[in-house]
Design a protein around this motif. Structure first.
Motif, PDB file in Angstrom:
ATOM      1  N   SER A 378       5.840 -25.125  21.425  1.00 31.34           N
ATOM      2  CA  SER A 378       5.822 -25.319  19.976  1.00 31.34           C
ATOM      3  C   SER A 378       5.796 -26.787  19.562  1.00 31.34           C
ATOM      4  O   SER A 378       5.649 -27.098  18.376  1.00 31.34           O
ATOM      5  CB  SER A 378       7.042 -24.635  19.351  1.00 31.34           C
ATOM      6  N   SER A 379       5.922 -27.695  20.530  1.00 27.73           N
ATOM      7  CA  SER A 379       5.965 -29.121  20.212  1.00 27.73           C
ATOM      8  C   SER A 379       4.608 -29.624  19.719  1.00 27.73           C
ATOM      9  O   SER A 379       3.560 -29.280  20.272  1.00 27.73           O
ATOM     10  CB  SER A 379       6.389 -29.931  21.441  1.00 27.73           C
ATOM     11  N   THR A 380       4.650 -30.464  18.697  1.00 29.25           N
ATOM     12  CA  THR A 380       3.427 -31.109  18.201  1.00 29.25           C
ATOM     13  C   THR A 380       2.978 -32.205  19.149  1.00 29.25           C
ATOM     14  O   THR A 380       1.789 -32.375  19.413  1.00 29.25           O
ATOM     15  CB  THR A 380       3.673 -31.705  16.798  1.00 29.25           C
ATOM     16  N   TYR A 381       3.930 -32.979  19.676  1.00 27.52           N
ATOM     17  CA  TYR A 381       3.595 -34.084  20.566  1.00 27.52           C
ATOM     18  C   TYR A 381       3.191 -33.604  21.953  1.00 27.52           C
ATOM     19  O   TYR A 381       2.314 -34.179  22.590  1.00 27.52           O
ATOM     20  CB  TYR A 381       4.795 -35.027  20.700  1.00 27.52           C
ATOM     21  N   GLY A 382       3.866 -32.560  22.471  1.00 28.92           N
ATOM     22  CA  GLY A 382       3.612 -32.121  23.834  1.00 28.92           C
ATOM     23  C   GLY A 382       4.109 -33.153  24.832  1.00 28.92           C
ATOM     24  O   GLY A 382       4.982 -33.963  24.550  1.00 28.92           O
ATOM     25  N   GLY A 383       3.508 -33.151  26.027  1.00 29.40           N
ATOM     26  CA  GLY A 383       3.892 -34.108  27.058  1.00 29.40           C
ATOM     27  C   GLY A 383       5.283 -33.844  27.592  1.00 29.40           C
ATOM     28  O   GLY A 383       5.743 -32.698  27.664  1.00 29.40           O
ATOM     29  N   THR A 384       5.971 -34.899  27.945  1.00 27.28           N
ATOM     30  CA  THR A 384       7.306 -34.800  28.510  1.00 27.28           C
ATOM     31  C   THR A 384       8.349 -34.869  27.406  1.00 27.28           C
ATOM     32  O   THR A 384       8.246 -35.682  26.492  1.00 27.28           O
ATOM     33  CB  THR A 384       7.554 -35.923  29.532  1.00 27.28           C
ATOM     34  N   ALA A 385       9.370 -34.035  27.517  1.00 26.81           N
ATOM     35  CA  ALA A 385      10.473 -34.019  26.554  1.00 26.81           C
ATOM     36  C   ALA A 385      11.783 -34.250  27.285  1.00 26.81           C
ATOM     37  O   ALA A 385      11.889 -34.036  28.493  1.00 26.81           O
ATOM     38  CB  ALA A 385      10.515 -32.686  25.822  1.00 26.81           C
ATOM     39  N   VAL A 386      12.794 -34.691  26.541  1.00 27.03           N
ATOM     40  CA  VAL A 386      14.151 -34.798  27.077  1.00 27.03           C
ATOM     41  C   VAL A 386      14.917 -33.549  26.670  1.00 27.03           C
ATOM     42  O   VAL A 386      15.105 -33.282  25.476  1.00 27.03           O
ATOM     43  CB  VAL A 386      14.874 -36.049  26.543  1.00 27.03           C
ATOM     44  N   TRP A 387      15.338 -32.790  27.652  1.00 35.81           N
ATOM     45  CA  TRP A 387      16.170 -31.615  27.415  1.00 35.81           C
ATOM     46  C   TRP A 387      17.610 -32.093  27.512  1.00 35.81           C
ATOM     47  O   TRP A 387      18.122 -32.356  28.594  1.00 35.81           O
ATOM     48  CB  TRP A 387      15.839 -30.529  28.437  1.00 35.81           C
ATOM     49  N   SER A 388      18.248 -32.239  26.371  1.00 38.16           N
ATOM     50  CA  SER A 388      19.472 -33.030  26.267  1.00 38.16           C
ATOM     51  C   SER A 388      20.702 -32.383  26.889  1.00 38.16           C
ATOM     52  O   SER A 388      21.637 -33.071  27.278  1.00 38.16           O
ATOM     53  CB  SER A 388      19.765 -33.329  24.793  1.00 38.16           C
ATOM     54  N   GLY A 389      20.738 -31.055  26.935  1.00 33.24           N
ATOM     55  CA  GLY A 389      21.962 -30.370  27.338  1.00 33.24           C
ATOM     56  C   GLY A 389      22.951 -30.225  26.200  1.00 33.24           C
ATOM     57  O   GLY A 389      23.971 -29.557  26.347  1.00 33.24           O
ATOM     58  N   ASP A 390      22.655 -30.822  25.053  1.00 29.62           N
ATOM     59  CA  ASP A 390      23.530 -30.717  23.888  1.00 29.62           C
ATOM     60  C   ASP A 390      23.208 -29.455  23.104  1.00 29.62           C
ATOM     61  O   ASP A 390      22.035 -29.143  22.857  1.00 29.62           O
ATOM     62  CB  ASP A 390      23.379 -31.935  22.979  1.00 29.62           C
ATOM     63  N   ARG A 391      24.237 -28.734  22.709  1.00 29.05           N
ATOM     64  CA  ARG A 391      24.079 -27.503  21.948  1.00 29.05           C
ATOM     65  C   ARG A 391      24.185 -27.824  20.465  1.00 29.05           C
ATOM     66  O   ARG A 391      25.158 -28.434  20.010  1.00 29.05           O
ATOM     67  CB  ARG A 391      25.156 -26.484  22.342  1.00 29.05           C
TER      68      ARG A 391
END
Length: 508
Positions: A378-391
């Motif tokens: 669903s990301s507009t930017y795509g590529g690599t994302a940071v999955w933060s672990g923050d809820r």
């Protein structure tokens, strides 16, 4: 007028080009550097660095208090084609030795007192140690300096070592583009102007601290670096320099609001910014009362993506606990356990996408693969994302709220407990100034809730009263099994409460 949001990144050393020649850029203890001085200083230091370290991409570290060299090094190193590694001056020799070895630094710049604490085996080969006074003496400001760089904004520019909650610090790789766009973004949404004065009290090894310099220089304004010993030092500096912008983390704000502020320290203040932890409702109320003319910007960020969100100051009164919305150049999504975007008020993981996402962890592909993963579909930017672990959760208005870290959630008798919820309840009593909830292993419950607190200065019989108040305010499964009173909370090198130290103490 807000800084224009030009998404085209440039080499980070170009950030020194925005101020007027005779405008103040950096106020030091003994002198003030104009933008012309700043540009000449960066060019001269870059020329010295390039002659000293001719290898493109080599790492250059600094371990010193805030001064001219530590402020100019991020831009001078980038101009010389080197990678800058700032080391928090509060760290001790063992942590410094780890950072030098892990980064492969070939040069360490520091002040004499700190360098004297290093043993021979703390400095790995082939790292050369140079005292900062020797560099000042060697730099020829009259000779032609190194001109602004021409290089790919995607190149590695800096390694920022995060303290983390477990294990040794890891180096987050930041590109020129990360630093440039972060400066443009913050200067824009804070609406920084050329007549603004920023008091830089946070460590320059902290992404939030370093951005104070870069964003104010993007606006053509002035920075005042300060290594403070007491909250009174901060207040005096605000009065002396007519500070318009003050950034801090919650433990420092707690100390500052407990002090008297003379009118001359408050008069020029236009904005307050917070990151490194959530502000409490009580702290928001006290800050707004103390600085009635200043706008308050609560923010959320992580070194791996610089900054993710900020709350519009106009919404602070009505939504004091919100993280706000994504900053410019950031795309923030809330991804549920089912793998898709969550609905309103449904809890999920904060995933940060876009050009502020760092390049990964230095020489650590395993941990990079765990945190830096493909962006959601669903990301507009795509590529690599940071999955933060923050809820987090997003309400019906699109505002984000922090719930807790996935690995910090307390599991007690089958219940998932947010530490922040327990901490908020404790602070809301008015009996404590600071609170940290920790899950301690328990044979019967799995984890028992322990609460570490510091009493509020004006609290009466706080130790006796707090358990009864919490018994009224919290359900049985969330009530602390034990409350530990502290005269002061331990702080990590970035000025945040050191949760890891408290956990280790309770579990010992």
């Amino acid at each position: 007028m807000p800084i224009a949001l030009d998404p085209v990144a440039k080499p980070v050393d170009h950030l020194a080009e925005f101020g007027a020649d005779d405008a103040p850029a950096l106020i030091l203890r003994d002198r003030t550097l104009t933008y012309q001085d700043l540009r000449q200083g960066i060019a001269a230091l870059a020329a010295w660095l390039q002659a000293k370290v001719p290898q493109e991409g080599a790492r250059v570290a600094s371990w010193a208090a805030k001064g001219e060299l530590t402020c100019l090094l991020p831009l001078a190193a980038a101009r010389a084609g080197l990678v800058y590694v700032p080391i928090n001056p509060l760290l001790k020799h063992a942590q410094v030795a780890h950072i030098l070895a892990d980064s492969g630094a070939v040069l360490l710049i520091g002040n004499a007192a700190r360098l004297a604490t290093l043993a021979d085996d703390d400095v790995p080969e082939p790292c050369e140690v140079v005292e900062e006074q020797a560099i000042r003496a060697a730099i020829d400001r009259q000779a032609p300096g190194l001109p602004p760089s021409v290089r790919d904004p995607g190149e590695l520019a800096a390694l920022l070592y995060t303290s983390g909650s477990t294990g040794r610090p890891k180096g987050v790789m930041l590109s020129h583009a990360n630093l440039w766009l972060g400066a443009v973004s913050v200067a824009h949404y804070l609406e920084l102007e050329a007549d603004d004065v920023v008091l830089a009290v946070l460590p320059l090894s902290f992404d939030y601290g370093q951005n104070q310099l870069l964003s104010i220089w993007r606006a053509g304004g002035c920075a005042v670096p300060l290594d403070y010993l007491t909250p009174r030092d901060v207040i005096k500096a605000c009065a002396r320099h007519g500070v318009t912008t003050l950034a801090a983390v919650p433990p420092l704000w707690v100390q500052l609001v407990e002090q008297p502020w003379p009118d001359e320290a408050v008069a020029a203040m236009r904005r307050l910014t917070n990151s490194g932890g959530a502000l409490t409702v009580d702290l928001v109320t006290r800050l707004r009362a103390l600085f009635p003319a200043a706008r308050l910007f609560p923010m959320y960020g992580l070194t791996e993506a610089f900054r993710s969100t900020y709350l519009d100051p106009a919404l602070v009164g009505s939504h004091p606990t919100s993280m706000g919305r994504a900053i410019p150049f950031a795309e923030v999504q809330v991804i549920g356990d089912h793998g898709g975007e969550t609905q309103a008020n449904e809890e999920g993981e904060l995933v940060h996408c876009g050009p502020l996402v760092a390049l990964g962890y230095w020489q650590d592909p395993q941990r990079t693969a765990e945190r830096f993963r493909p962006a959601p579909p669903s990301s507009t930017y795509g590529g690599t994302a940071v999955w933060s672990g923050d809820r987090v959760r997003r309400d019906g208005e699109g505002l984000l709220y922090f719930v807790g870290r996935r690995d910090a959630m307390i599991k007690s008798a089958g219940n998932r407990i947010s530490p922040q919820e327990v901490e908020d309840a404790a602070r809301a009593t008015g009996l404590v100034a600071e609170a940290v909830a920790i899950g301690v292993p328990d044979a019967r419950l799995g984890q028992a809730v322990h609460l570490v607190v510091r009493a509020a200065p004006a609290a009466v019989d706080a130790e006796e009263a707090l358990p009864a108040v919490l018994a009224r305010e919290l359900p049985n499964f969330m009530r602390p099994q034990q409350i530990h009173w502290r005269a002061a909370m331990p702080l990590n090198p970035n000025g945040k409460i050191d949760r890891a130290a408290l956990e280790a103490d309770l579990r010992a």
